[in-house]
Design an enzyme around this catalytic site. Sequence first.
Site, PDB file in Angstrom:
ATOM      1  N   GLU A  37     -53.527 -23.931 -82.521  1.00  0.00           N
ATOM      2  CA  GLU A  37     -54.523 -23.594 -83.539  1.00  0.00           C
ATOM      3  C   GLU A  37     -54.327 -24.397 -84.834  1.00  0.00           C
ATOM      4  O   GLU A  37     -55.190 -24.375 -85.694  1.00  0.00           O
ATOM      5  CB  GLU A  37     -54.456 -22.097 -83.858  1.00  0.00           C
ATOM      6  CG  GLU A  37     -54.825 -21.227 -82.672  1.00  0.00           C
ATOM      7  CD  GLU A  37     -54.733 -19.753 -82.985  1.00  0.00           C
ATOM      8  OE1 GLU A  37     -55.775 -19.065 -82.897  1.00  0.00           O
ATOM      9  OE2 GLU A  37     -53.624 -19.285 -83.318  1.00  0.00           O
ATOM     10  N   TYR A  66     -75.492 -12.792-103.868  1.00  0.00           N
ATOM     11  CA  TYR A  66     -74.979 -12.903-102.503  1.00  0.00           C
ATOM     12  C   TYR A  66     -74.283 -14.243-102.280  1.00  0.00           C
ATOM     13  O   TYR A  66     -73.275 -14.322-101.589  1.00  0.00           O
ATOM     14  CB  TYR A  66     -76.107 -12.789-101.465  1.00  0.00           C
ATOM     15  CG  TYR A  66     -77.016 -11.611-101.625  1.00  0.00           C
ATOM     16  CD1 TYR A  66     -76.510 -10.316-101.627  1.00  0.00           C
ATOM     17  CD2 TYR A  66     -78.380 -11.786-101.758  1.00  0.00           C
ATOM     18  CE1 TYR A  66     -77.352  -9.224-101.752  1.00  0.00           C
ATOM     19  CE2 TYR A  66     -79.227 -10.705-101.895  1.00  0.00           C
ATOM     20  CZ  TYR A  66     -78.709  -9.426-101.898  1.00  0.00           C
ATOM     21  OH  TYR A  66     -79.540  -8.357-102.026  1.00  0.00           O
ATOM     22  N   VAL A  85     -55.703 -13.595 -89.514  1.00  0.00           N
ATOM     23  CA  VAL A  85     -57.034 -13.156 -89.921  1.00  0.00           C
ATOM     24  C   VAL A  85     -56.909 -12.063 -90.989  1.00  0.00           C
ATOM     25  O   VAL A  85     -57.698 -12.002 -91.932  1.00  0.00           O
ATOM     26  CB  VAL A  85     -57.824 -12.658 -88.686  1.00  0.00           C
ATOM     27  CG1 VAL A  85     -59.111 -11.975 -89.090  1.00  0.00           C
ATOM     28  CG2 VAL A  85     -58.104 -13.813 -87.744  1.00  0.00           C
ATOM     29  N   LYS A 111     -62.861 -13.131 -85.186  1.00  0.00           N
ATOM     30  CA  LYS A 111     -62.507 -14.458 -84.676  1.00  0.00           C
ATOM     31  C   LYS A 111     -62.974 -14.532 -83.225  1.00  0.00           C
ATOM     32  O   LYS A 111     -62.323 -14.004 -82.323  1.00  0.00           O
ATOM     33  CB  LYS A 111     -60.997 -14.651 -84.787  1.00  0.00           C
ATOM     34  CG  LYS A 111     -60.504 -16.020 -84.414  1.00  0.00           C
ATOM     35  CD  LYS A 111     -58.987 -16.069 -84.650  1.00  0.00           C
ATOM     36  CE  LYS A 111     -58.405 -17.375 -84.202  1.00  0.00           C
ATOM     37  NZ  LYS A 111     -56.929 -17.372 -84.333  1.00  0.00           N
TER      38      LYS A 111
END
Length: 129
Positions: A37, A66, A85, A111
């Site tokens: 990764e 936003y 994460v 993920k």
Amino acid sequence: MSAVVTPFTASEPRRLGLTVLVRGLEVQAAIGVYAHEHGRLQPLFVDVELDLGVAPIRALSDTLDYEGVARIARELAGGEHVALVETFAERVALACLDDHRVLAVKVRVEKPGAIPGAPAAGCEVAYSR
């Protein structure tokens, strides 16, 4: 004897709160704990909920843009490699809390492809003042 019926009269409506949402924002992030990764970007899907409380909202300056919320997630995703994460979600949440109008924040990060056979895996963190 006849009963007297008193009509119900509603008082002025009272807003209980305001939540600003960003849902399903896809970002590309250098993320993961495994060697395969490292050195590549992976997609993450980010949901953010911001509790702004009951203050009156009359103009954009009274609420959150936003795009500003999306910018936080994009900038963090474009930064240094993050192993977890959970760490990424926490960083997004804490960056959102930098705005004094935010009373609470919830961030969910998914993920895709993390687990074979599951559309996504991830986490959700929540903070409040």
